[in-house]
Design a protein around this motif. Structure first.
Motif, short mmCIF file in Angstrom:
data_model
loop_
_atom_site.label_atom_id
_atom_site.label_comp_id
_atom_site.label_asym_id
_atom_site.label_seq_id
_atom_site.Cartn_x
_atom_site.Cartn_y
_atom_site.Cartn_z
N ASN A 179 0.83 -1.22 0.00
CA ASN A 179 0.00 0.00 0.00
C ASN A 179 0.85 1.26 0.00
OD1 ASN A 179 -2.51 -1.39 0.11
ND2 ASN A 179 -2.14 -1.78 2.28
N GLY A 180 2.00 1.18 -0.65
CA GLY A 180 2.90 2.33 -0.72
C GLY A 180 2.98 2.92 -2.12
N GLN A 181 4.01 3.74 -2.32
CA GLN A 181 4.23 4.39 -3.61
C GLN A 181 5.71 4.32 -3.96
OE1 GLN A 181 2.68 8.44 -3.58
NE2 GLN A 181 1.02 7.84 -2.18
N ILE A 182 6.03 4.29 -5.26
CA ILE A 182 7.42 4.32 -5.70
C ILE A 182 7.52 5.17 -6.97
CG2 ILE A 182 7.17 2.15 -7.00
CD1 ILE A 182 10.13 1.56 -6.26
N TYR A 183 8.52 6.02 -7.01
CA TYR A 183 8.73 6.84 -8.21
C TYR A 183 10.21 7.23 -8.29
CZ TYR A 183 8.57 10.86 -4.98
OH TYR A 183 8.81 11.74 -3.95
N ILE A 184 10.61 7.72 -9.49
CA ILE A 184 12.01 8.06 -9.74
C ILE A 184 12.15 9.52 -10.13
CG2 ILE A 184 14.05 7.56 -11.15
CD1 ILE A 184 12.99 4.81 -11.67
N GLN A 185 13.20 10.13 -9.63
CA GLN A 185 13.66 11.44 -10.12
C GLN A 185 15.03 11.21 -10.74
OE1 GLN A 185 13.26 12.82 -6.03
NE2 GLN A 185 12.09 14.59 -6.77
N SER A 186 15.24 11.72 -11.95
CA SER A 186 16.50 11.39 -12.63
C SER A 186 16.92 12.46 -13.62
CB SER A 186 16.34 10.04 -13.35
OG SER A 186 17.57 9.61 -13.87
N GLU A 187 18.22 12.47 -13.89
CA GLU A 187 18.79 13.40 -14.89
C GLU A 187 19.93 12.67 -15.58
OE1 GLU A 187 20.67 17.91 -15.16
OE2 GLU A 187 19.74 17.21 -13.30
#
Length: 613
Positions: A590-598
């Motif tokens: 019941n969580g969330q996952i996401y990416i920040q990238s360059e």
């Protein structure tokens, strides 16, 4: 009486002060409630009200825990005191404040009941009925199951419903609710509740002409002979008996009882006092004391006219008096008043029936809504059951398929090695066979990855308290060869939390992310991975930041999809299932996952796991 009550309560507080152990709180609060209830049963309404308010102030210094049971008990006591003391405005104001500021189940019911009985006394029966319907919804909801006190409030609900139908002369409905009250009292309540119920039933049967005055007196005398009858119940039975005596034309016996209660009418205006005044006026009419009859009516006119049934009887008496005195002006006046009240009563009954119909329609709609929700839930349960069965079938199929697919791959790999060794192939031919071996190895890795992905959402056993600091050390141990090969550094900037999670999936989650950060590194740049933690309102936020190759913005939404590869196998090995497995595990948690990238600067994987209740 006030001093004796305060002395009793003071002694109780002295005991509490000597022993501050909170275990005693419930026992001592029960004693306090018992003392105050005894005061009510003896009719000391003013004294009990004062002592209750005074005790509430003292309790702030003695009771350190939130005693909801005590709060609702003291509210019930104050409601009874204000009601029997005729302080309806104070009662309504107090109950509305409790409804606004206290969401405790029993306290809400007590407050709703307090407002309902006020509207009963004001003869606004439709409004009273609407509040009683709210109480009914609460008392017969699933939430009520754990409260033993619900039976007492259900009993009160039936008595109050019976009162309303009695006021509109609907005796069939009145006795229906008395029967329900009797069933509850028989199974769950004390003897005193039976006695009060008997008094009510005797009175209603008398008013509806189902029993004679003689029969009513015999029945009420049996009640008055009950051993250890408390004063409040005795008073109610005695005052009701005067109505039966007056019907028998036994004015002398009726007055002997009434005269002990008449002094109360000088300073109190509770329902019981109104009944005393009504019966006293009936006595004056019977004895043809017309002067005092009109004097008492003038004195208590505003109070008496609040009850339509009482008002009708009084004006019928006044019309008879005017006829006897041949006072035509008064006769016309009282006849008009009687017609006005009868019309108002009919109008109120009509309004009540409309409000009742509306309330019943709302109840039906609510019942339909509940039934619809039950059907939806049943369908959900069936779908979940079917989904669980399909998942098991899929998992079983995946395991069998993986085994069956890997067997021929092992044969291909084994035969290609055997051919290379036995045939003495040249370099070019050996290289071709090496491609076959590499392809079979990749195929085996892909099968293993697909099997792991299929099982990723299946958590076995119960969640456990898991220290993420220990978990991260286990991750580094498992990845030790990769860390040494790439000379990677992993830094945890803050102590990580303890979470209630399943260990193996959580280990796999962070191991896949960190392995991904170690793998996708820039040429000649040693991997540097930083792990940070921040607790938010509803989530534990963990971020894993690397200095790797980075990901183009247009691909950020695709990296968590299965079998998505952004690079060739020559550049970076892998199956394209590692991050997809991570997303599946996080979703299950019941969580969330996401990416920040360059591109060229690295990526930050953000994992948000819910804070446990």
């Amino acid at each position: 009486m006030e001093h004796s009550l305060k002395d009793l309560i003071n002694n109780l507080f002295d005991k509490i002060a000597k022993n501050s152990d909170n275990v005693l709180d419930t026992i001592q609060s029960d004693n306090l409630v018992q003392i105050l209830n005894n005061g009510i049963r003896n009719g000391w309404y003013d004294e009990v009200t004062e002592c209750t308010l005074w005790a509430e102030e003292k309790l702030k210094h003695f009771f350190t825990k939130d005693n909801k049971s005590l709060i609702h008990s003291l509210l019930s006591i104050k409601i009874m005191c204000y009601f029997y003391g005729g302080q309806y405005d104070l009662l309504t104001q107090m109950c509305e404040e409790y409804l606004k500021n206290n969401n405790d189940f029993l306290t809400q019911i007590a407050a709703l009941e307090g407002i309902a009985i006020v509207y009963q006394q004001k003869n606004e029966l439709g409004i009273a009925y609407s509040y009683l319907c709210q109480i009914k919804d609460l008392l017969y909801s699933k939430k009520a199951k754990k409260y033993s006190e619900k039976q007492k409030y259900r009993y009160n609900l039936m008595i109050n419903m019976a009162y309303i139908y009695h006021q509109i002369d609907d005796y069939e409905e009145t006795f229906k609710y008395y029967d329900k009250a009797f069933e509850i009292a028989e199974k769950h309540l004390k003897a005193n509740d039976f006695i009060l119920l008997q008094i009510n039933i005797i009175t209603v049967k008398f008013n509806s002409k189902q029993i004679s005055a003689d029969e009513a007196i015999i029945a009420i005398d049996k009640v008055l002979q009950t051993p250890d009858l408390d004063k409040g119940t005795f008073d109610l039975a005695s005052v009701n008996k005067t109505a039966f005596l007056l019907e028998q034309k036994d004015a002398k016996s009726a007055f002997q009882i009434l005269q002990s209660y008449l002094p109360l009418s000088k300073h109190k205006y509770s329902p019981r006092i109104i009944h005393i005044i009504e019966n006293y006026m009936n006595y004056l009419f019977l004895t043809k004391d017309h002067t005092n009859f009109k004097h008492i009516f003038k004195k208590y006119k505003k109070l008496l006219l609040k009850n339509d049934s009482i008002a009708i009887k009084i004006f019928e008496s006044l019309i008879q008096i005017a006829e006897d005195e041949k006072d035509s002006a008064a006769l016309i006046k009282y006849q008009k008043n009687l017609i006005d009240i009868q019309e108002k009563k009919l109008e109120k009954n009509l309004i009540f029936n409309l409000q009742k119909a509306k309330a019943q329609e709302q109840i039906k709609l609510k019942e339909k809504e509940i039934q619809h929700l039950k059907e939806i839930q049943s369908l959900k349960d069936k779908l979940n059951e079917e989904l669980s069965r399909k998942n098991k079938e899929l998992e079983s199929f995946a395991s069998v398929a993986a085994h069956d697919l890997k067997a021929p791959l092992r044969n291909i790999s084994g035969f290609s090695k055997l051919i290379k060794e036995q045939l003495g192939l040249e370099n070019t031919e050996q290289e071709l066979f090496s491609y076959i071996e590499m392809a079979t190895e990749q195929m085996q890795e892909l099968i293993d990855g697909l099997l792991a992905f299929a099982k990723a959402g299946k958590f076995k056993g119960d969640a456990e308290e898991l220290d993420l600091n220990h978990l991260m050390r286990a991750v580094q141990t498992n990845l030790q060869s990769h860390i040494l090969q790439k000379n990677a550094r992993i830094i945890i900037h803050k102590p990580l939390p303890i979470l209630k999670v399943h260990r193996l999936p959580t280990l796999q989650l962070f191991q896949n992310i960190i392995a991904n950060s170690i793998k996708f590194t820039r040429k000649d740049v040693e991997p540097f991975i930083q792990i940070n933690y921040q607790k938010q309102t509803n989530f534990h936020h963990l971020s894993i930041k690397d200095n790797g190759i980075g990901i183009k913005q247009e691909y950020l939404s695709k990296v968590f999809q299965p079998l998505v590869r952004l690079h060739t196998s020559d550049e970076f090995e892998g199956t394209g299932l590692g991050l997809a497995t991570c997303a599946k595990i996080v979703h299950k948690l019941n969580g969330q996952i996401y990416i920040q990238s360059e591109i060229g600067k690295g990526s930050t994987f953000n994992v948000l796991l819910p804070v446990s209740d």
